[in-house]
Design an enzyme around this catalytic site. Structure first.
Site, PDB file in Angstrom:
ATOM      1  N   LYS A 291       0.840  -1.198   0.000  1.00 29.92           N
ATOM      2  CA  LYS A 291       0.000   0.000   0.000  1.00 29.92           C
ATOM      3  C   LYS A 291       0.874   1.247   0.000  1.00 29.92           C
ATOM      4  CE  LYS A 291      -3.880  -1.754   2.812  1.00 29.92           C
ATOM      5  NZ  LYS A 291      -4.961  -1.601   1.842  1.00 29.92           N
TER       6      LYS A 291
ATOM      7  N   GLU B 128      -6.228  -9.505   0.955  1.00 32.45           N
ATOM      8  CA  GLU B 128      -5.906 -10.625   1.852  1.00 32.45           C
ATOM      9  C   GLU B 128      -7.070 -10.989   2.766  1.00 32.45           C
ATOM     10  OE1 GLU B 128      -5.373  -7.572   2.589  1.00 32.45           O
ATOM     11  OE2 GLU B 128      -6.128  -7.501   4.644  1.00 32.45           O
TER      12      GLU B 128
ATOM     13  N   ARG C 222     -10.259 -11.418   2.213  1.00 28.91           N
ATOM     14  CA  ARG C 222     -11.123 -12.476   1.669  1.00 28.91           C
ATOM     15  C   ARG C 222     -10.418 -13.828   1.712  1.00 28.91           C
ATOM     16  NH1 ARG C 222     -11.583  -9.130  -3.830  1.00 28.91           N
ATOM     17  NH2 ARG C 222     -11.276  -7.492  -2.294  1.00 28.91           N
TER      18      ARG C 222
HETATM   19  N1  BES Z   1      -7.956  -3.716   4.579  1.00 29.10           N
HETATM   20  C1  BES Z   1      -8.158  -3.352   3.222  1.00 29.10           C
HETATM   21  C2  BES Z   1      -9.474  -2.619   3.005  1.00 29.10           C
HETATM   22  C3  BES Z   1      -9.573  -1.250   3.601  1.00 29.10           C
HETATM   23  C4  BES Z   1      -9.269  -0.141   2.853  1.00 29.10           C
HETATM   24  C5  BES Z   1     -10.043  -1.094   4.877  1.00 29.10           C
HETATM   25  C6  BES Z   1      -9.410   1.109   3.397  1.00 29.10           C
HETATM   26  C7  BES Z   1     -10.174   0.151   5.415  1.00 29.10           C
HETATM   27  C8  BES Z   1      -9.871   1.259   4.671  1.00 29.10           C
HETATM   28  C9  BES Z   1      -8.182  -4.583   2.319  1.00 29.10           C
HETATM   29  O1  BES Z   1      -7.418  -5.639   2.738  1.00 29.10           O
HETATM   30  C10 BES Z   1      -7.683  -4.135   0.984  1.00 29.10           C
HETATM   31  O2  BES Z   1      -6.569  -3.702   0.914  1.00 29.10           O
HETATM   32  N2  BES Z   1      -8.509  -4.247  -0.042  1.00 29.10           N
HETATM   33  C11 BES Z   1      -8.159  -3.837  -1.355  1.00 29.10           C
HETATM   34  C12 BES Z   1      -8.742  -4.826  -2.317  1.00 29.10           C
HETATM   35  C13 BES Z   1      -8.276  -4.663  -3.737  1.00 29.10           C
HETATM   36  C14 BES Z   1      -6.792  -4.940  -3.841  1.00 29.10           C
HETATM   37  C15 BES Z   1      -9.049  -5.598  -4.621  1.00 29.10           C
HETATM   38  C16 BES Z   1      -8.764  -2.446  -1.591  1.00 29.10           C
HETATM   39  O3  BES Z   1      -9.856  -2.183  -1.103  1.00 29.10           O
HETATM   40  O4  BES Z   1      -8.103  -1.646  -2.227  1.00 29.10           O
HETATM   41 ZN    ZN Z   2      -7.071  -5.738   4.809  1.00 26.52          ZN
HETATM   42 ZN    ZN Z   3      -5.365  -5.433   2.088  1.00 23.26          ZN
END
Ligand code: BES
Ligand code: ZN
Ligand code: ZN
Length: 502
Positions: free
Chosen positions: A281, A353, A355
């Site tokens: 990220k 991750e 899911r």
């Molecule tokens: N933990 C994150 C989702 C998240 C994002 C929670 C912002 C709280 C605030 C999750 O694991 C994630 O990174 N999801 C990705 C999925 C994508 C790569 C398909 C996302 O939402 O960008």
């Molecule tokens: Zn996450």
């Molecule tokens: Zn994530």
């Protein structure tokens, strides 16, 4: 903190401060006269002047502190704007008490405070909501603040809160206080776990916290280590844990009262830190990622609440806990994992991750033959984009379950908003080399695609998925929700479980 029922007339309440709610369409002097005929006309007249000078019109959240000059028992009478009267429900009493806890609590002159309720429907509901609101609003995470650091505006001065104006027996009052306190304390416990930094709140600590909850007696707790869930075939969960030095834990809490007629599994996402893994990220998106274990903390809070309330329904709390880190052993984008139900997953994005760990937890829950499954997770940024911080997304395979959860949330003062699970979204998860891939197309129905993925791991029994990525964290205090990790979902799950208690 003590909560008591106050039955004296308004002028006779002996607390330091009495708070009286005033609706936007009312005249304060008329309200006071109606509640207690003994107020002198000179008092009322000067109050009217004062209210006019300060432009108090009962707008929601407006506050007016009236000097009482020894004319009545209390030292201060505070008028508090309640907004439009037709919208006033128990949820408003919760908000009111939370705001009072925040705004009047730090004043050393308020040792005791009385909230005069203006309930139009069930007084018991209002009392419970007010107690909940007070405890939630007064919450603060101070563990890492030096003791002598001044300026802590929320240091609590109030030691006794009384509820006045409630037409309620003392038995009902005590029930309402116990119910409200149990929910609020469970929420605050969950908030504490989220507030802890990731270096402290590791999967191991999360498991210790689960064990602590099980010490209460009615809930049992088993913690599985990597070797154990490897044997069970949780290849999807193990894949996520590969990059982390911290050992992953699979935590199962069981509550099964002998006469229960139904069983519910609540599954929480327990990513104690989400760096994204090798699909790392950007710094800004990583800042608050300690809250990626909010689902897990909500499950723990709910199990703690069960300890106290002991409803007549079996509840299994399931938590898959690990960090998501880019270590040298981490998942590579493109790796293929095999989940506990035999399905293969191409990991096209290691940041999707949540899911992956939920997949194995869902299969595990199905194997336990529970009647229904609810999972709760900070799953997608797309859900924050769609609904903001105001509501969690809800999706699932059973409309009745979804409707009941939405109703429970409404009662609890939390908002759920249903997002669709159209078959079309399955196309996003088509992999060229495996049964599924874990991430869909960027910017397209991300929350629904994620839920569609989860659905592949549920064997058809009723299941609902709560995506709390949005309301799980807020940057500014709002009513009963304090800034930081909110533990959104404890209140909804508690109500829902109570509803299913026979
Ligand atoms: N933990 C994150 C989702 C998240 C994002 C929670 C912002 C709280 C605030 C999750 O694991 C994630 O990174 N999801 C990705 C999925 C994508 C790569 C398909 C996302 O939402 O960008
Ligand atoms: Zn996450
Ligand atoms: Zn994530």
């Amino acid at each position: 903190m003590q909560f008591k029922l106050e039955t004296s007339a308004l002028s006779q309440i002996s607390a330091d401060t009495v708070v009286l709610g005033i609706f936007q369409d009312e005249k304060p002097e008329k309200v006071i006269q109606r509640l207690d005929k003994t107020f002198s006309s000179s008092f009322l007249k000067s109050m009217v002047r004062f209210a006019q000078d300060e432009e108090f019109i009962g707008k929601n959240g407006q506050l007016l502190q009236l000097p009482t000059q020894g004319q009545i028992q209390c030292k201060k009478l505070v008028l508090w704007g309640l907004g439009k009267s037709e919208q006033y429900a128990a949820n408003n009493s919760r908000k009111l008490a939370a705001n009072l806890a925040r705004r009047l609590n730090s004043n050393g002159a308020n040792k005791s405070l009385s909230i005069y309720l203006r309930a139009k429907d069930s007084h018991k509901k209002h009392v419970q909501a007010a107690i909940e609101g007070w405890i939630l609003g007064a919450y603060k995470f101070t563990k890492y603040k030096s003791v002598d650091q001044n300026g802590d505006a929320r240091k609590s001065a109030v030691v006794e809160v009384t509820i006045s104006g409630a037409q309620i027996s003392s038995r009902e009052f005590n029930e309402a206080v116990n119910a409200g306190a149990a929910i609020a304390q469970a929420t605050n416990l969950a908030r504490d776990l989220i507030a802890e930094p990731a270096c402290y709140m590791t999967p191991t600590r999360l498991a210790q916290e689960a064990k602590k909850i099980a010490r209460g007696g009615v809930v049992s707790c088993t913690v599985m280590d990597r070797e154990q869930f490897e044997k069970l075939g949780m290849g999807s969960f193990i894949g996520v844990a590969k990059g982390a030095k911290e050992p992953p834990k699979f935590i199962v809490l069981k509550y099964s009262p002998p006469k229960a007629k139904r069983s519910i599994a609540v599954i929480g996402k327990g990513i104690t830190f989400d760096s994204g893994g090798l699909s790392i990220k950007p710094a800004q998106s990583m800042e608050h990622m300690k809250y990626d274990m909010s689902g897990a903390s909500v499950v723990l809070g709910t199990m703690q609440w069960i300890n106290q309330l002991q409803p007549n329904v079996a509840v299994m709390g399931i938590i898959a806990a690990t960090e998501n880190m880019p270590g040298s052993a981490a998942l590579h984008p493109g790796d293929v994992l095999t989940a506990m139900n035999g399905k293969t997953i191409e990991v096209n994005n290691t940041d999707a991750e949540g899911r992956l760990i939920l997949a194995d937890a869902l299969v595990y829950a199905c194997q336990q033959q529970v009647d229904e499954i609810i999972d709760i997770a900070t799953l997608t940024g797309a859900c924050v984009t769609a609904l903001g911080r105001a509501a969690a997304g809800i999706m699932g395979n059973d409309q009745k379950l979804i409707d009941k959860l939405i109703e429970s949330a409404d009662e609890a003062g939390e908002k759920l908003w249903q997002l669709p699970l159209f078959d079309e979204y399955k196309d996003y998860l088509k992999s060229d080399i495996a049964d599924l891939k874990n991430a869909g197309a960027r910017g397209e129905a991300g929350s629904s695609a994620a839920a569609m993925f989860l659905k592949e791991f549920v064997d058809g029994r009723p299941w609902a998925h709560l995506d709390i990525a949005g309301p799980g964290w807020i940057d500014k205090d709002k009513d009963e929700i304090n800034k930081g990790g909110t533990a959104f979902g404890v209140r909804t799950l508690a109500r829902y479980i109570l509803r299913n208690s026979s």
